[in-house]
Each structure stands twice: as C-alpha cells, then as structure tokens.
Design an enzyme around this catalytic site. Structure first.
Site, short mmCIF file in Angstrom:
data_model
loop_
_atom_site.label_atom_id
_atom_site.label_comp_id
_atom_site.label_asym_id
_atom_site.label_seq_id
_atom_site.Cartn_x
_atom_site.Cartn_y
_atom_site.Cartn_z
N ASN A 45 -8.97 14.55 0.13
CA ASN A 45 -10.25 15.06 0.65
C ASN A 45 -10.87 14.09 1.64
OD1 ASN A 45 -10.07 17.33 -0.96
ND2 ASN A 45 -11.52 16.61 -2.50
N ARG A 417 -4.15 31.31 5.81
CA ARG A 417 -3.26 30.30 5.23
C ARG A 417 -2.23 31.00 4.36
NH1 ARG A 417 -5.63 25.43 6.45
NH2 ARG A 417 -7.92 25.33 6.36
N ARG A 447 -6.99 25.10 10.19
CA ARG A 447 -6.86 23.65 10.29
C ARG A 447 -5.75 23.10 9.40
NH1 ARG A 447 -10.71 21.00 13.60
NH2 ARG A 447 -12.42 21.86 12.37
N HIS A 477 -11.45 34.41 9.85
CA HIS A 477 -11.38 33.85 8.51
C HIS A 477 -11.40 34.94 7.44
CE1 HIS A 477 -12.99 31.27 5.11
NE2 HIS A 477 -11.97 30.54 5.54
N ARG A 606 -19.96 24.78 -5.26
CA ARG A 606 -19.00 23.74 -5.63
C ARG A 606 -19.13 22.49 -4.79
NH1 ARG A 606 -14.29 22.78 -2.97
NH2 ARG A 606 -14.26 24.87 -2.08
N HIS A 634 -13.38 28.91 -5.46
CA HIS A 634 -13.29 29.36 -4.08
C HIS A 634 -13.91 30.74 -3.86
CE1 HIS A 634 -10.96 30.36 -0.29
NE2 HIS A 634 -11.36 29.14 -0.03
#
Length: 725
Positions: A45, A417, A447, A477, A606, A634
C-alpha cells in the site's frame, strides 16, 4: 483559503488507514501467517501511495501555484509532502517491529528467516557455493566513478551499494538483484548433522534430528549478494555497503499527454500509446529512498548518514524522503513464501496459522442446476450476488448460458481489472466464436493493470470481439454486463451490475455485491450507457441509473437534501453509506449540513475519510467506522431514509466511491435496488457491519481511529458472519 475544522487531509487519512492495516499484523486473534501477510500488504500500500499520491504532489510542488492547494485543508503541496514524510517516518519503526515480532513467532513454529551470522559453518559453505553457481553469473556489478556514471535505478528494485577504495581512490559500486534468480533461498536441512551432538556429547544421527527436518529455513537473495558482494569487486577494499530501494513517481496524466502525442503521431493507436506510457513511467523522478540497516550491517551511523547524503544528492531528493529500516525492503516475498513452503514435504503451516478456507456457494435462487436466465426472466427473480460468500461461477454460468442460447444476439461488458487467467475472457471469446456480437470496453488506464489489459484486448480482438478503449477524458470504472435477446419482434435484456471487478481472484478476497436482473428499465438504461460509450457521446438521459460525472453527484446531494427536509418537518432523517473512501468536498458539505439539521448519519468507510465526525454543532450527528479484516471491504451501499414514519428507503449499489475522481472524472454507475428482499438484505448487511466489535474502529474528532472497546457478552465479527460459511 478558509478551512473548516471538520476536515482531515486526504493523504494523512490514507496513512492512518494503512496504519490500521499494519495493526492487523499485531492482532493475536489473526492467524499467525496471515499476520505476516498484513505486514506485506502495508508495504505494498505504501509503495503505491508514494508512486501515485506523493508523485502527484511532487509534480504540483514544482509549479508553485496556490491554486493547487488542498481544497479542504488549504495545505500547499509542499506542506502535504512535509506531513507525509513526517508520518511515514513514524510508521517505519512500527512496521519493522511487526515484521520482527511475527518472524520470531514463525521461527518458533519452524519457519525461520535466517541472518547470515546465524548460519552454521556447513550452511555458509553451501550458500557460498549456491551464490557462485546460481546467482553470481547473472549479476551485473558496476563501478561508479568519473568514467562510469551513476546508473538508472529501476522502480522498486533492490540494489546493493558499496563504498569502495582502491589505491587510495574512493569510488562506489552497485549491484542489482537479478529478477531471474529465486528471491527465497531455502537452506537444505541436515547439512551439518555430522557436527551436531546429543546431550551426552555423542554425534546425532539423521533419525535423531527430526526436529530440524521440520524446519523451513530460508534467506533472501539480496542478503546473500550483500554478504558476498566483495567477490565482485576483488581488488577494492569495501568501506561500507548497504541494501537500498527507490520508489519512482508513477503518476502520468494519460489523456493530456495523449493529445500531445497524437498531434505528432496522427495515425497512432491508443493501445500503442499506452505501451509507450508504461515505458515512460519507469523513467520518472524518484520520490522515496529506502536503506536497510539490518543486523548484518556492521557499519557505523556516520557511514549510514554519509551514504544517505550521497544517494539523496544523486537522486535529487531531500533527506526527509530517505527512510531507514532494519527489515527486507521488498516484502512481496511473503506471499510467495507460503507457496514455497506448501511445495515441501514438511507440514509446517498448520491450519491454525491460516484463515479457515471459505467455500463460496451459488445463490439460493440458482442453487443446483437451475438456469440463471430462466430464474430472472420466467421466475422474475433478481439474483443477488455477495462475494466472497457467493461464487463467481454464478456469473460465469450466465455467460455460459448465453453462448448456447439462440435468442442471445449480443453481449456488452466493461472490463477494468481482470485475473491473470481470466475465465471471463475465455467466455467472451466463445461468445464471439458462437456468432454473438461481443463489445468489450477495456479500460487501458486501470492503474498498474495496464499491461495486463493491453494483452487481454489483443486476445479479444483476435477472437472477433469489438474492443473499445473508452471515452476521451473519462476513465470507465463501471462494472456492467448487458445481454440482449431477440425472440420474434421482442427484445429483452439481462443485466449484471456490480460494485467490483470481473476478477475471479479478488472475488474470493474482496467483499463485493451485485445483481443479475431482467428488469426492462435497467436493461434500457444499460443499453443507453453502452451506446454513449461506443458513440463517444456520454449522456445523462437515464430513467433509473445515476451515472457519473453527470447526474450522480447531483442526485446524491438531492437525496441528502430530502433527508434534511424530513428532519426539518419533524420526521426522522437518516443516511447510511458504505464505501471505500470519502473525499468529495461538495458531498461532505451537504453531509455536514444534514448533521446540523439533525439527520442521523452512519458512514462505514474502510479507507480515506476527509470528514471528521463529532465536531460540536457541525458533525455531531455523524458517526464513522472503518472495518479492516480478512476481506478487503470493497462494496458500496447507499441508503437514504428508513421505514419509520411510513418512509420508503432509497437503496443503491454503486461502482463509485464518493471521491472527487469518481464523481467528476470517471464513468460510474449507481443502480437502484427494486427487489424488496434484496433491499432488506442490504440493510441487514449494513446493520451487521455496524454491530461489529472485533474489527471495527471508530473515527474520533481528533482524526485518530480507536478500536471499539468494552465488556462484551458476545464478540461479533461481521465478516465472519456474512461471508465465512
């Protein structure tokens, strides 16, 4: 710029989140090897944070433009960087402590990270032979002097740098760790049995040494290179040597630079351009230097400081950007370590050192051999998917049915992704080969997944799919699949909408939710959404979708306003929001206004939260909690209102967080929940999270997070209850 006391800087909020990740490594209720993984996640991270956020702030700091100040705290880029470096410096010792503590506990269970000085004579002899045979031939050592300039250091690569002296001339040497060598080197068992003796002074046999056979001893390749670095500079005296690693800025504004690129290359393909972007990323400026001062490093503090000054000057960074650590600089090896141990005969990793395996199931509506299409079309049942409780095979089943269903004429999907071995790609190719028209909107700007997506786009094109790279100016997205069917003159739709990616791997690690529905209103909105992308003509003409960057934010603000009006008229106003991060200033201001009006607001966030709760007279009706646990939270759930006073809550799921990038720079979808059972389930899930007293941490007015403490008659872990079967 006037700022309010209910804001916290975005970057510091992220670092506080990453600290919560690190705290999981120190939680004794977490299985031991999983704690080791949390140390690795913390560092991963931090790597990405420095590459993107610090990289962006570094670029802004060069412009000296007051308009680039943080719009919430008023801090300049320079001030933000200073605070980031200060807080990062505080986090490194904590991270070192966690790594060393967990390593010691793993050693007690037979998993030993070896320091060179701890090895036996025979082990050192074997390791030297291994170095000369397996590692040394692949290394490319270099002298740094007047004839040999300081080399380009690759992002996140590990190097050994040496201060050298030859015939009273000082120079430096550098050795890069070759990626073709194994990073984890297992030390063979029983190398030195002949030297071991039992309690009576007699030599042990191999049979007597069963305890050592149950060990997994390993050393990292950079430690071995460090130890034998002198072999590569034989005529030099080594004055000092250190293991180092740099992090480079990886923040490139793709669309703006593409406009410049296109003007010089009129016939250029966007995919080719993105390939060029990936090459350019590795050449951007350094933003962080890490130096290891591990126990095997016997050199003085003055030598360390001298090396730090030398490197900072060469890399053109401040000394505040250099961080000293005493543990491995790249901790991605921790995930690989489990796989290495699993391949051995030793059963060292016991069940209690790992999380209990989960067993995802099919949703009850399609359990067994029931058709997904028939369930949503003939039975008129929306299917609710909640990962990782449910298996992604439920969604794959839908794609498989579409391959063989003669009425299916087209399938359209957004891909952000994907997993490394994507079954979804395989099904899309099969659909195209079966004569269905397949449109795949592949986001090449995802990314650090750019290269992966470039490769998948080629595979899809080869199979005959129509591949689209998005709409200029926006990152796509959204997570949506639209299946169009034609039977006679009737056209119907089956739509899948979700909060998370089409990724088989993360479906087992992230909590994400979605629906499969045949609702005509949703299907028509989905068709409009895809048409807006394929014609490069984004629209806000939707009947039920809230699509960013058009009406998404304005509708969220409208819903907040409705709860304010309820409260002002004497009714109960209530807002419940679950997301990854909250940074959008306009939405924050509306939430503050709602709090001041008496609306009760519960925020389950979160990660980053730029809003401080509990500020008297401003945010005292707002509570914020964060859950960091086994699964990465998520899912995004937005609930406005409740069932009190005859009200009907408005419930949405969304691909978007309430962040400025989501509300203004991305194509996102928030979609309504019409099915009453699914509405009730989402409210139940929210309530489960809110009563968590194991992994929940509450955000205080000070900006710090505090674990919910108390004397509980029963401890409740929401993730365990909701997702572990």
């Amino acid at each position: 710029m006037k700022t309010n006391d209910y804001y916290i800087n975005r970057e510091l909020s992220f670092l506080k989140f990453n600290k919560r990740v690190l705290e999981e490594a120190g939680d004794n209720s977490v299985p031991l090897f999983e704690r080791f993984k949390f140390v690795s996640i913390f560092h991963s991270n931090l790597d990405e944070f420095y590459m993107i956020r610090v990289g962006s702030l570094y670029d802004k700091s060069l412009l000296k433009d007051i308009g680039l100040n943080d719009n919430k705290t008023g801090w300049s880029p320079e001030r933000q960087l200073k605070e980031i470096f200060r807080m990062t410096k505080e986090l490194y010792p904590e991270a070192d402590k966690m790594f060393l503590n967990v390593s010691r506990q793993l050693e007690a269970h037979g998993i030993k990270y070896c320091k060179f000085g701890e090895l036996s004579k025979d082990e050192k002899k074997w390791l030297k032979s291994y170095f000369k045979r397996e590692i040394m031939p692949l290394l490319s050592p270099q002298i740094i002097d007047t004839k040999h300039p300081f080399p380009h250091l690759f992002n996140k690569s590990v190097y050994i740098i040496l201060e050298l002296n030859y015939e009273n001339k000082n120079s430096y040497g550098i050795i890069s760790q070759n990626k073709n060598t194994d990073r984890i080197i297992e030390i063979p068992a029983n190398l030195d049995i002949k030297d071991k003796k039992d309690g009576k002074g007699k030599k042990k046999s191999a049979a007597q040494d069963t305890q050592s056979a149950q060990e997994y001893k390993y050393i990292l390749s950079e430690d071995v290179i460090y130890q034998y670095a002198k072999e590569l500079f034989k005529k030099h005296k080594v004055s000092s040597k250190f293991i180092i690693r740099i992090t480079r800025n990886a923040d490139i504004t793709v669309e703006e630079s593409f406009s410049d690129y296109e003007s010089y290359n009129a016939n250029i393909d966007y995919r080719t351009y993105m390939n060029d972007i990936l090459k350019r990323r590795g050449k951007l400026s350094p933003v962080r230097l890490e130096i290891s001062k591990s126990p095997m490093n016997k050199f003085s503090r003055s030598k360390l400081n001298a090396m730090k000054k030398y490197l900072c000057a060469k890399l053109n960074i401040l000394e505040e950007q250099a961080f000293i650590t005493c543990v491995p600089l790249d901790q991605n090896f921790i995930f690989e370590l489990k796989n290495k141990i699993d391949k051995t005969d030793n059963k060292i990793l016991s069940d209690d050192m790992l999380y209990t395996p989960i067993h995802p199931v099919f949703p009850k509506e399609i359990d067994g051999n029931k058709s997904v299409m028939e369930t949503v079309e003939k039975d008129k049942k929306d299917i609710f998917l909640s990962f990782p409780k449910h298996t992604i095979k439920a969604y794959l089943k839908l794609l498989e049915e579409a391959v063989f269903e003669p009425d299916v004429v087209s399938v359209k999907i957004t891909l952000y992704r994907l997993s490394e071995n994507s079954q979804i790609i395989n099904y899309l190719c099969r659909l195209s080969e079966a004569g269905k028209h397949v449109t795949a909107v592949v986001e090449l700007q995802a990314r650090f997944d750019e290269e992966n997506n470039i490769n998948w786009s080629k595979r899809l094109e080869e199979a005959g799919c129509n591949v689209i790279y998005g709409v200029e100016g926006y990152k796509i997205h959204s997570k949506i699949t639209l299946i169009t069917k034609k039977s006679g003159n009737d056209i119907t739709y089956i739509t899948h909408l979700a909060t998370g990616n089409y990724n088989e791997k993360t479906a087992k690690l992230y909590t994400d939710i979605g629906i499969i529905t045949s609702d005509l209103q949703i299907g028509k909105d989905a068709m409009k959404f895809f048409n807006s992308i394929t014609t490069s003509d984004p629209t806000d003409d939707y009947s039920c979708f809230l699509v960013a960057p058009f009406q998404f934010k304005s509708e969220i603000i409208k819903f907040i306003g409705e709860e304010i009006r309820k409260t002002e008229s004497g009714k109960t106003g209530r807002i419940r929001l679950k997301m990854n991060s909250l940074t959008d200033k306009d939405i924050i201001e509306e939430l503050v206004r709602a709090s001041q009006s008496g609306v009760k607001i519960d925020l389950l966030i979160r990660g980053i939260c730029c809003l401080l709760p509990g500020i008297p007279g401003k945010t005292d009706n707002i509570r914020v909690i964060s859950i960091v646990g086994r699964f990465l939270e998520h899912s995004r759930i937005f609930i406005f209102g409740d069932n009190k006073n005859g009200g009907e809550p408005q419930v949405y799921m969304s691909s978007a967080d309430l962040m400025t990038r989501n509300t203004t720079r991305r194509l996102e979808i928030a979609f309504p929940v019409f099915h009453e059972d699914i509405k009730a389930e989402l409210e139940r899930m929210f309530d489960c999270y809110w009563k968590d007293n194991v992994k929940s941490r509450e955000l205080l007015p000070s900006g710090n997070y505090e674990k919910i403490e108390g004397t509980f008659t029963e401890y409740y872990d929401a993730q365990e209850d909701l997702f572990v079967m």
